[in-house]
Design an enzyme around this catalytic site. Structure first.
Site, PDB file in Angstrom:
ATOM      1  N   GLN A  51      -4.497  -0.642  10.209  1.00 58.43           N
ATOM      2  CA  GLN A  51      -4.530  -2.234   9.163  1.00 58.43           C
ATOM      3  C   GLN A  51      -5.206  -3.593  10.079  1.00 58.43           C
ATOM      4  OE1 GLN A  51      -3.695  -3.357   5.765  1.00 58.43           O
ATOM      5  NE2 GLN A  51      -4.388  -5.253   5.755  1.00 58.43           N
ATOM      6  N   LYS A  62       0.971  -1.385  -0.057  1.00 56.41           N
ATOM      7  CA  LYS A  62       0.171  -0.162  -0.107  1.00 56.41           C
ATOM      8  C   LYS A  62       0.979   1.449  -0.067  1.00 56.41           C
ATOM      9  CE  LYS A  62      -4.289  -2.166   2.505  1.00 56.41           C
ATOM     10  NZ  LYS A  62      -5.001  -2.175   3.866  1.00 56.41           N
ATOM     11  N   ASP A 116     -10.738   4.413   5.034  1.00 54.73           N
ATOM     12  CA  ASP A 116     -10.686   2.818   4.529  1.00 54.73           C
ATOM     13  C   ASP A 116     -12.817   2.597   4.303  1.00 54.73           C
ATOM     14  OD1 ASP A 116      -9.155   0.550   4.466  1.00 54.73           O
ATOM     15  OD2 ASP A 116      -8.894   0.364   6.545  1.00 54.73           O
TER      16      ASP A 116
END
Ligand code: GUN
Length: 282
Positions: A97, A53, A120
């Site tokens: 994450q 990422k 996200d």
């Protein structure tokens, strides 16, 4: 029939070029988009995801930083980091994450991310807006699935769609996106009765359960479009999806491969969300 293979890698490369152009425009105005990725612990799969990422982001001109915390970090220290990133004007997007180590509560952490930095799409504000049909930031994996359905050229309005997996990260937002696009959606999960029959009736299948080849090729309705979110590692180290690929490809009109399908599009959608956050929209 052999299915058309939906090349997520090629589509992601195109999205990355578009993101890089938007980043260049922002940088010319003196704004460098910033993405902060928080990784707790040393789960090897998560470490690989985070590395890719941040690498993708840097390739597009985004200033991406990773923030690593030990596996035994306290909830308070993790929250303090997120609160600091929330206040940092150079950080436009924050991603924590998942999954977090068991002793940490992910909901409290996600609640601490300001909705306008929640690239996200997991904050209740963003999920709630998606449920209302006025989405702002949408989780990257389901967004990637929708882009791949677009690539397949499948008509969503009125179509029967099945989503297998009800996670907050993928299944639920995928079902909402399909609903907002006027598909008729069945959301299945581990307790669902007669899964094979529900899948067999579907024109669109999104598999996001995390169980290798749970969805058998023989279940797939001839001509269906199949999006496989699963990434499962076999005993001999190969990556396989949640769908029995070869047999499904005999019946489907279009199918995503694993790897090279949804994964690259998840990463591309994160870049898009980050540049959108830096543009100060929506
Ligand atoms: N773990 C696996 N996929 C994702 C994702 O898209 N976002 C976050 N935060 N964690 C993940």
């Amino acid at each position: 029939m052999t299915a058309r293979v939906l090349d997520g890698k090629a589509l992601a490369a195109q999205v990355k070029l578009e993101v890089a152009a938007r980043v260049a425009t922002l940088r010319a105005r003196g704004v460098t988009p910033g993405l902060a990725v928080v990784l707790v612990g040393d789960d090897p799969a998560s470490a690989v995801y985070v590395r890719s990422k941040t690498k993708d982001a840097r390739e597009c001109g985004i200033d991406a930083g990773d923030h690593r915390l030990p596996a035994d970090v306290s909830q308070a220290v993790l929250q303090a980091l997120v609160t600091r990133l929330a206040a940092d004007p150079a950080v436009h997007g924050i991603l924590v994450q998942l999954p977090l180590p068991k002793h940490l509560d992910p909901d409290q952490v996600i609640d601490a991310i300001p909705p306008h930095k929640d690239v996200d799409g997991l904050h209740p504000d963003n999920l709630g807006r998606l449920a209302q049909g006025r989405a702002r930031f949408v989780a990257c994996t389901p967004q990637g699935c929708m882009r791949l359905l677009g690539l397949a050229g499948v008509e969503l309005a009125g179509a029967s769609a099945v989503v297998i997996g009800r996670s907050v990260l993928v299944g639920r937002p995928a079902a909402l996106l399909l609903t907002n696009a006027s598909a008729t959606v069945t959301l299945c999960h581990s307790r669902t009765h007669d899964l094979s029959e529900i899948v067999a009736a579907a024109e669109i299948v999104i598999a996001a359960v995390g169980r290798a080849e749970l969805i058998r090729g023989a279940w797939i309705r001839p001509g269906a479009t199949v999006i496989d979110v699963g990434i499962n590692r076999t005993a001999d180290g190969k990556l396989i999806g949640d769908v029995e690929y070869a047999a499904a490809a005999e019946r489907a009109a279009a199918i995503t491969p694993v790897p090279g399908g949804v994964g690259p599009m998840t990463r591309a959608c994160l870049l898009e969300n980050t540049v959108t956050a830096a543009e100060g929209e929506p």
